[in-house]
Design a protein around this motif. Structure first.
Motif, mmCIF file in Angstrom:
data_model
loop_
_atom_site.group_PDB
_atom_site.id
_atom_site.type_symbol
_atom_site.label_atom_id
_atom_site.label_comp_id
_atom_site.label_asym_id
_atom_site.label_seq_id
_atom_site.Cartn_x
_atom_site.Cartn_y
_atom_site.Cartn_z
ATOM 1 N N ARG A 93 3.972 5.214 12.270
ATOM 2 C CA ARG A 93 2.646 5.173 12.961
ATOM 3 C C ARG A 93 2.105 6.657 12.837
ATOM 4 O O ARG A 93 0.732 6.802 12.529
ATOM 5 N N GLU A 94 3.067 7.883 12.840
ATOM 6 C CA GLU A 94 2.404 9.068 12.814
ATOM 7 C C GLU A 94 1.595 9.349 11.406
ATOM 8 O O GLU A 94 0.728 9.704 11.247
ATOM 9 N N LYS A 95 2.234 8.888 10.488
ATOM 10 C CA LYS A 95 1.527 9.149 9.036
ATOM 11 C C LYS A 95 0.436 8.081 8.959
ATOM 12 O O LYS A 95 -0.254 8.340 8.237
ATOM 13 N N GLU A 96 0.490 6.766 9.556
ATOM 14 C CA GLU A 96 -0.533 5.747 9.443
ATOM 15 C C GLU A 96 -1.654 6.151 10.011
ATOM 16 O O GLU A 96 -2.971 5.960 9.523
ATOM 17 N N GLU A 97 -1.794 7.131 11.047
ATOM 18 C CA GLU A 97 -2.974 7.614 11.693
ATOM 19 C C GLU A 97 -3.555 8.680 10.672
ATOM 20 O O GLU A 97 -4.837 8.750 10.965
ATOM 21 N N LYS A 98 -2.946 9.169 9.754
ATOM 22 C CA LYS A 98 -3.484 10.192 9.048
ATOM 23 C C LYS A 98 -4.052 9.687 7.684
ATOM 24 O O LYS A 98 -4.664 10.379 6.963
ATOM 25 N N LYS A 100 -6.332 6.744 5.546
ATOM 26 C CA LYS A 100 -7.371 5.420 5.807
ATOM 27 C C LYS A 100 -6.717 4.195 5.047
ATOM 28 O O LYS A 100 -5.490 4.180 4.313
ATOM 29 N N GLY A 101 -7.089 3.091 5.500
ATOM 30 C CA GLY A 101 -6.703 1.674 5.027
ATOM 31 C C GLY A 101 -6.648 1.508 3.397
ATOM 32 O O GLY A 101 -5.462 1.051 2.986
ATOM 33 N N GLY A 102 -7.484 2.064 2.718
ATOM 34 C CA GLY A 102 -7.423 1.913 1.379
ATOM 35 C C GLY A 102 -6.549 2.646 0.617
ATOM 36 O O GLY A 102 -5.750 2.505 -0.355
ATOM 37 N N GLN A 103 -5.982 4.009 1.176
ATOM 38 C CA GLN A 103 -4.899 4.739 1.005
ATOM 39 C C GLN A 103 -3.644 4.193 1.053
ATOM 40 O O GLN A 103 -2.830 4.154 0.194
ATOM 41 N N ILE A 104 -3.660 3.624 2.238
ATOM 42 C CA ILE A 104 -2.170 2.717 2.512
ATOM 43 C C ILE A 104 -1.944 1.571 1.640
ATOM 44 O O ILE A 104 -1.017 1.428 1.046
ATOM 45 N N ILE A 105 -2.943 0.801 1.163
ATOM 46 C CA ILE A 105 -3.016 -0.152 0.333
ATOM 47 C C ILE A 105 -2.691 0.274 -1.145
ATOM 48 O O ILE A 105 -1.849 -0.266 -1.790
ATOM 49 N N ALA A 106 -3.045 1.331 -1.350
ATOM 50 C CA ALA A 106 -2.903 2.037 -2.614
ATOM 51 C C ALA A 106 -1.552 2.436 -2.695
ATOM 52 O O ALA A 106 -0.653 2.299 -3.806
ATOM 53 N N LEU A 107 -0.840 3.068 -1.730
ATOM 54 C CA LEU A 107 0.349 3.784 -1.735
ATOM 55 C C LEU A 107 1.465 2.512 -1.989
ATOM 56 O O LEU A 107 2.591 2.838 -2.311
#
Length: 146
Positions: A93-98, A100-107
């Protein structure tokens, strides 16, 4: 098994959607626009009906694609939360808030060894999804992406 995935070949196409249904619905929409007739009240009524139908036909493939991608993105977010918790022992959660959606999908393409450091680096340097993907050395392929 499919060809090993990496940055250069990870983009996916669904031939029926991308090369048949979407172009055909766009062609129908354009044909309808060209065929509009405003010469009489009956012709106007028929033209409006045809235009409404063409808009619906054009919208349906796009809408179904949007639904599929939104659902898949939700699955990726859940997967990333589970992977992060498994690798770090902490909630995402803490990292997710920092991020963007596209960054998470790329990661999600990063290997387990690369994921945690790449998350920190992405937060620190605000990498774009493309930059994230290009930084990945050990690609974790997604062979089921819509």
């Amino acid at each position: 098994m499919e060809k090993k995935q990496d940055y250069s070949n990870h983009t996916r196409y669904f031939p029926f959607h991308h090369f048949f249904l979407a172009p055909l619905s766009l062609a129908f929409f354009i044909w309808t626009l060209i065929d509009l007739d405003f010469s009489s009240s009956e012709a106007i009524a028929e033209s409006i009906k045809s235009l409404i139908l063409a808009i619906m036909v054009l919208s349906l493939p796009m809408l179904s694609r949007i639904y599929a991608l939104k659902n898949q993105n939700r699955i990726i977010f859940a997967e990333m939360r589970a992977r992060y918790a498994e690798l770090s022992g902490k909630a995402f959660r803490e990292k997710e808030e920092k991020l963007k959606g596209g960054q998470i999908i790329a990661l999600r393409f990063a290997s387990d060894e690369e994921l945690l450091p790449l998350i920190e680096e992405t937060i620190e340097k605000n990498y774009s999804p493309k930059e994230i993907k290009m930084k990945i050395k050990n690609w974790k392929g997604d062979y089921q992406r819509v």
